[in-house]
Design an enzyme around this catalytic site. Structure first.
Site, short mmCIF file in Angstrom:
data_model
loop_
_atom_site.label_atom_id
_atom_site.label_comp_id
_atom_site.label_asym_id
_atom_site.label_seq_id
_atom_site.Cartn_x
_atom_site.Cartn_y
_atom_site.Cartn_z
N SER A 119 8.75 -12.09 -19.94
CA SER A 119 9.91 -12.23 -20.55
C SER A 119 10.89 -11.74 -21.20
O SER A 119 11.98 -11.28 -21.27
CB SER A 119 9.47 -13.10 -22.18
OG SER A 119 8.26 -14.04 -21.27
N HIS A 140 11.87 -15.85 -14.13
CA HIS A 140 11.18 -15.74 -14.97
C HIS A 140 11.99 -17.79 -15.02
O HIS A 140 12.81 -17.91 -14.79
CB HIS A 140 12.07 -15.41 -15.85
CG HIS A 140 12.34 -15.79 -17.94
ND1 HIS A 140 12.89 -15.76 -18.48
CD2 HIS A 140 10.60 -15.56 -17.78
CE1 HIS A 140 12.73 -15.47 -19.16
NE2 HIS A 140 11.42 -15.70 -19.03
N GLU A 152 15.73 -17.29 -13.86
CA GLU A 152 16.84 -16.36 -13.94
C GLU A 152 15.90 -15.28 -12.96
O GLU A 152 14.15 -15.72 -12.53
CB GLU A 152 16.15 -15.90 -15.00
CG GLU A 152 16.72 -16.14 -16.30
CD GLU A 152 17.43 -15.41 -17.47
OE1 GLU A 152 18.11 -15.08 -18.33
OE2 GLU A 152 16.08 -15.05 -18.21
N ASN A 190 16.42 -14.40 -23.30
CA ASN A 190 15.83 -13.94 -24.28
C ASN A 190 15.86 -12.91 -24.91
O ASN A 190 16.08 -12.77 -26.07
CB ASN A 190 14.05 -13.77 -23.65
CG ASN A 190 13.47 -14.81 -23.54
OD1 ASN A 190 13.33 -15.75 -24.47
ND2 ASN A 190 12.58 -14.23 -22.81
P1 NAD Z 1 -1.01 -16.94 -22.21
O1 NAD Z 1 -1.67 -16.67 -22.71
O2 NAD Z 1 -0.57 -19.69 -22.02
O3 NAD Z 1 -1.63 -17.68 -20.44
C1 NAD Z 1 -2.21 -16.47 -19.61
C2 NAD Z 1 -2.75 -16.43 -18.84
O4 NAD Z 1 -3.45 -15.12 -18.37
C3 NAD Z 1 -4.19 -16.28 -19.75
O5 NAD Z 1 -5.13 -17.20 -19.58
C4 NAD Z 1 -4.98 -15.04 -19.04
O6 NAD Z 1 -6.42 -15.33 -19.71
C5 NAD Z 1 -4.47 -14.36 -18.14
N1 NAD Z 1 -4.84 -13.86 -17.43
C6 NAD Z 1 -4.44 -12.42 -18.42
N2 NAD Z 1 -4.35 -11.29 -17.38
C7 NAD Z 1 -5.10 -11.95 -16.01
C8 NAD Z 1 -5.40 -10.86 -14.74
N3 NAD Z 1 -5.49 -9.75 -14.64
N4 NAD Z 1 -5.19 -11.99 -14.34
C9 NAD Z 1 -5.37 -13.43 -13.89
N5 NAD Z 1 -4.76 -13.96 -15.10
C10 NAD Z 1 -4.60 -13.45 -16.14
O7 NAD Z 1 0.72 -16.63 -21.91
P2 NAD Z 1 2.06 -17.64 -21.21
O8 NAD Z 1 3.35 -17.88 -22.06
O9 NAD Z 1 1.94 -18.55 -19.47
O10 NAD Z 1 2.85 -15.95 -20.56
C11 NAD Z 1 2.80 -15.58 -19.66
C12 NAD Z 1 3.52 -14.39 -19.03
O11 NAD Z 1 4.93 -15.68 -19.13
C13 NAD Z 1 4.03 -13.76 -19.95
O12 NAD Z 1 4.65 -12.80 -19.41
C14 NAD Z 1 5.01 -14.43 -20.93
O13 NAD Z 1 6.07 -13.68 -21.41
C15 NAD Z 1 5.80 -15.74 -19.81
N6 NAD Z 1 6.72 -15.90 -20.18
C16 NAD Z 1 6.11 -17.11 -21.11
C17 NAD Z 1 6.72 -17.81 -21.73
C18 NAD Z 1 6.34 -19.21 -23.34
O14 NAD Z 1 7.21 -19.83 -23.63
N7 NAD Z 1 5.44 -19.45 -23.30
C19 NAD Z 1 8.24 -18.91 -21.01
C20 NAD Z 1 9.02 -17.85 -19.88
C21 NAD Z 1 8.23 -16.76 -19.48
#
Ligand code: NAD
Length: 283
Positions: A119, A140, A152, A190
């Site tokens: 993000s 992204h 993005e 963001n």
């Molecule tokens: P989330 O907590 O829902 O999911 C993350 C997952 O990654 C978890 O299930 C975890 O077990 C897994 N994980 C951790 N280490 C790992 C590894 N080594 N191998 C495989 N899986 C692993 O979080 P999210 O909201 O899905 O966010 C994920 C990424 O996306 C972050 O970088 C976040 O900043 C970005 N993001 C989030 C959003 C949002 O609205 N939540 C939007 C855009 C981008």
């Protein structure tokens, strides 16, 4: 470059959505989680989305069958050995992302593209964990991935023109609209959104208004689809907190410092919609 097989690291909120749209678009897709329980939860959520789409006539039974065939899950990173592109969507922590990229660099074919869904973190720093920084970029997506049109595509000072072109073509092939941005904290969306969310939490924290009135004010007064506290619950309080910490660390600008209330809620395990409780409660 022709993309046939896509790897997705993480099958949470974002990784699950990314794996879903890749499989629906006809790519052989493999999603990796850290254990069987989380993998099963992630794959089940994707399949439930497809069932819902079929029941609402937004997807045919045949297309659901094809998408299910395209999607695989794994807990072994080595299964990314024949991927043309890997999209990392693990939690928003630099050390973890660097460790994942170093491992991907040693496992994936030398010409594979390595993308992060971060993000706000520095993508060149993530790329520094690999020996192929020219093949590292940001792709992204937005939450929820199947519904949100925007992607993005983010270029670091090392990303090659060919890698950018592949990232853009690939994102468009998923039906997304691409905007290009430089590798700068928060990129376009963001940079603007996180301040807005943090300010709304600070307003609530200091007792300016109730959470319902803050949300109603923004929803009805600015014509947003939802208020900022509801949106923070949707994004995840932990994710919002990690993004704020990273942007504060990167910019040293106090406006990005996470509000105390946000930290307290994350510490209490209130992650928003995904944990059943955030600013609001969810069944
Ligand atoms: P989330 O907590 O829902 O999911 C993350 C997952 O990654 C978890 O299930 C975890 O077990 C897994 N994980 C951790 N280490 C790992 C590894 N080594 N191998 C495989 N899986 C692993 O979080 P999210 O909201 O899905 O966010 C994920 C990424 O996306 C972050 O970088 C976040 O900043 C970005 N993001 C989030 C959003 C949002 O609205 N939540 C939007 C855009 C981008």
């Amino acid at each position: 470059m022709i993309i046939k097989k896509v790897g997705v690291v993480g099958c949470g909120l974002m990784g699950g959505g990314i794996a879903q749209v890749c499989a629906e678009s006809g790519y052989e897709t493999i999603a990796r989680e850290i254990n069987e329980e989380l993998l099963e939860k992630g794959i089940k959520a994707i399949k439930a989305n497809w069932d819902k789409a079929v029941s609402k006539n937004r997807m045919t039974e045949d297309n659901r069958g094809l998408a299910i065939q395209k999607l695989k899950g794994t807990i072994d990173m080595k299964d990314f050995g024949d991927c043309d592109i890997v999209i990392e969507a693990a939690i928003e922590q630099m050390d973890l992302k660097k460790a994942i990229f170093a491992e991907l660099d040693s496992i994936t074919p030398a010409n594979a593209i390595l993308a992060t869904n971060t993000s706000c973190l520095s993508i060149i720093e993530i790329a520094s964990a690999t020996k192929r920084p020219e093949k590292v970029l940001g792709i992204h997506f937005f939450n929820p991935v199947p519904a949100m049109k925007l992607v993005e595509v983010i270029e670091t000072i090392s990303t090659s023109k060919e890698s950018m072109e592949t990232g853009i073509d690939f994102s468009q092939s998923l039906g997304k609209q691409v905007v290009k941005a430089k590798d700068s904290p928060g990129f376009i969306v963001n940079l603007l959104l996180i301040l807005f969310l943090l300010d709304s939490i600070r307003a609530y924290e200091k007792g300016l208004a109730t959470k319902e009135d803050i949300d109603a004010g923004v929803k009805l007064g600015l014509n947003h689809p939802m208020g900022p506290l509801t949106l923070t619950d949707l994004v995840g309080l932990d994710t919002t907190y990690h993004i704020a910490c990273a942007m504060y660390e990167e910019t040293a600008d106090p406006k990005y410092a996470p509000p105390v209330l946000l930290k307290q809620m994350v510490t209490a395990g209130w992650m928003g919609r995904k944990s059943g409780k955030g600013f609001y409660e969810y069944k």
